[in-house]
Design an enzyme around this catalytic site. Structure first.
Site, PDB file in Angstrom:
ATOM      1  CG  ASP A 174       1.731  19.159  55.417  1.00 48.53           C
ATOM      2  OD1 ASP A 174       2.380  19.134  56.479  1.00 48.53           O
ATOM      3  OD2 ASP A 174       0.592  18.677  55.293  1.00 48.53           O
ATOM      4  CG  ASN A 219       0.189  26.297  63.775  1.00 47.69           C
ATOM      5  OD1 ASN A 219       0.974  26.626  62.888  1.00 47.69           O
ATOM      6  ND2 ASN A 219      -0.563  25.229  63.689  1.00 47.69           N
ATOM      7  CB  SER A 275     -14.105  21.997  64.573  1.00 47.86           C
ATOM      8  OG  SER A 275     -14.478  21.034  65.532  1.00 47.86           O
ATOM      9  CE1 TYR A 308      -8.669  22.099  66.685  1.00 53.40           C
ATOM     10  CE2 TYR A 308     -10.548  21.430  68.027  1.00 53.40           C
ATOM     11  CZ  TYR A 308      -9.934  21.531  66.799  1.00 53.40           C
ATOM     12  OH  TYR A 308     -10.588  21.086  65.675  1.00 53.40           O
ATOM     13  CE  LYS A 359      -9.767  24.201  63.575  1.00 52.76           C
ATOM     14  NZ  LYS A 359      -9.098  24.351  62.279  1.00 52.76           N
ATOM     15  CG  LEU A 414     -13.915   5.993  69.208  1.00 54.66           C
ATOM     16  CD1 LEU A 414     -13.606   5.313  70.535  1.00 54.66           C
ATOM     17  CD2 LEU A 414     -15.415   6.227  69.068  1.00 54.66           C
TER      18      LEU A 414
END
Ligand code: UD1
Length: 337
Positions: free
Chosen positions: A32, A100, A125, A150, A154, A201
């Site tokens: 990480d 990335n 996702s 983004y 995916k 949220l």
């Protein structure tokens, strides 16, 4: 014991998965760069599991670091969490996102092929479905054009995996399409650690309840949904973590050149206003919120058909929306203290 490299293992979903892997008898190793996580998570993981998880600080797209890890450990699998995930930022800095999110996957895949590391679980996702024409979405529901760079990373990553398997690469790969992960470990020792103002949220809800944010804005109450607010499938992060363990165990018995995709959600859709109401009820407090305008790019409603993961992986969620919101709040209170 099988050594599993977890990229982004200090992050929200990665850290919870490290705990579940240890419970299932795997040996996780974390890489990480702490760009969206904190080193303290590693101490917390030690407290929860009683184990010292090997940790490598750096970028999972750094091949020399990956080589170093493979000299120290014989790896049998990789779970690739590390990615940027801020939808808004991705529209401002698309190259950063492609470099990335797509770049690191390419480096990892080459690394795995070169070293003969067979198994990969990839974090995808539900964003790949966009606003689906039919609900709930199954894995065969057509993917839509991505709403953001983004989201497109995916999709592109999924496509790369499909092409790789078609090429008869020896790898065995599962993509998990996450719905909305919320909640925190039941110990209250790890959870989501958003940097800056949360986009999502539930961290915004808990920070408002904790007095860090003054007020939550509900982005729209005039959608075509039961109460006018958007509908999502909120999945407890511990359940989501468990899906990764089940995926790895499933891959162990598969032939090479294997690829499957699974939705990971609860199968239930809940509105944003239901989340607020449940949060208030389960935690016995009142949330300061107002109705605001719609957020550009928001999907109106989406929830998962989970029959494939139920049947094939034998995975079922254990926690309810109320459980998740209790655990999210418990985590936020611990952070405050
Ligand atoms: C989004 C992405 C998802 C991605 C995730 C990563 C889309 C459509 N979805 O999820 O693919 O994995 O971010 O972070 O791009 N809401 C409010 N007030 C707030 C915050 C959110 O009302 O302050 C509402 C939103 O309008 C939405 C719901 O809550 O209806 C969930 O929002 P959020 O938590 O940001 O998740 P997604 O947008 O579903």
């Amino acid at each position: 014991m099988k050594n599993i490299l977890i990229t982004g293992g200090a992050g929200y979903i990665g850290s919870h998965t490290a705990v579940e892997l240890i419970k299932a008898g795997f040996n996780p190793i974390i890489i990480d760069d702490l760009s969206n996580s904190q080193q303290t998570v590693l101490e917390r993981l030690r407290e929860i599991t009683g184990k010292e998880i090997p940790f490598y600080f750096g970028d999972c797209g750094d091949r020399s670091l990956l080589n170093k890890i493979s000299e120290d450990f014989e790896l049998s699998g990789v779970i690739h969490f590390a990615a940027f995930k801020a939808v808004g930022e991705s529209t401002q800095e698309p190259l950063k996102y492609y470099k990335n999110n797509v770049g690191s996957l390419l480096v990892l895949l080459e690394f795995m092929e070169d070293l003969g590391i067979p198994d990969l679980v990839f974090s995808s996702s539900c964003t790949v479905y966009g606003q689906p024409d039919t609900l709930p979405v199954t894995e065969d529901t057509p993917r839509k054009e991505a709403e953001s760079p983004y989201g497109n990373t995916k999709k592109v990553c999924e496509d790369i995996l499909v092409d790789l398997i078609k090429s008869k690469s020896g790898l065995r790969i599962i993509s998990l399409r996450y719905f909305n992960p919320i909640g925190a470990h039941l110990s209250g020792k790890i959870g989501e650690l958003p940097s800056g103002v949360p986009n999502n949220l539930v961290p915004f809800v808990t920070q408002t309840a904790a007095g860090i944010r003054e007020k939550l804005t509900v982005f729209g109450d005039d959608y075509d949904t039961p109460d006018g607010s958007c509908v999502r499938d909120f999945i407890h992060v511990v359940d989501l973590a468990d899906a990764h363990v089940k995926a790895l165990e499933f891959l162990e018995n598969k032939p090479t050149s294997f690829y499957e995709v699974f939705n990971v959600g609860t199968g239930n859709g809940n509105t944003v206003l239901e989340v607020i109401q449940t949060f208030e009820e389960v935690n016995g407090l009142k949330l300061n919120y107002e109705i605001g305008s719609r957020r550009p790019g928001d999907v109106v409603k989406i929830w998962a058909d989970t029959s494939k993961i139920n049947k094939v992986l034998g995975w079922y969620p254990q926690y309810s929306l109320a459980d998740s919101l209790r655990d999210s709040w418990n985590w936020e209170k611990n952070l405050k203290n």
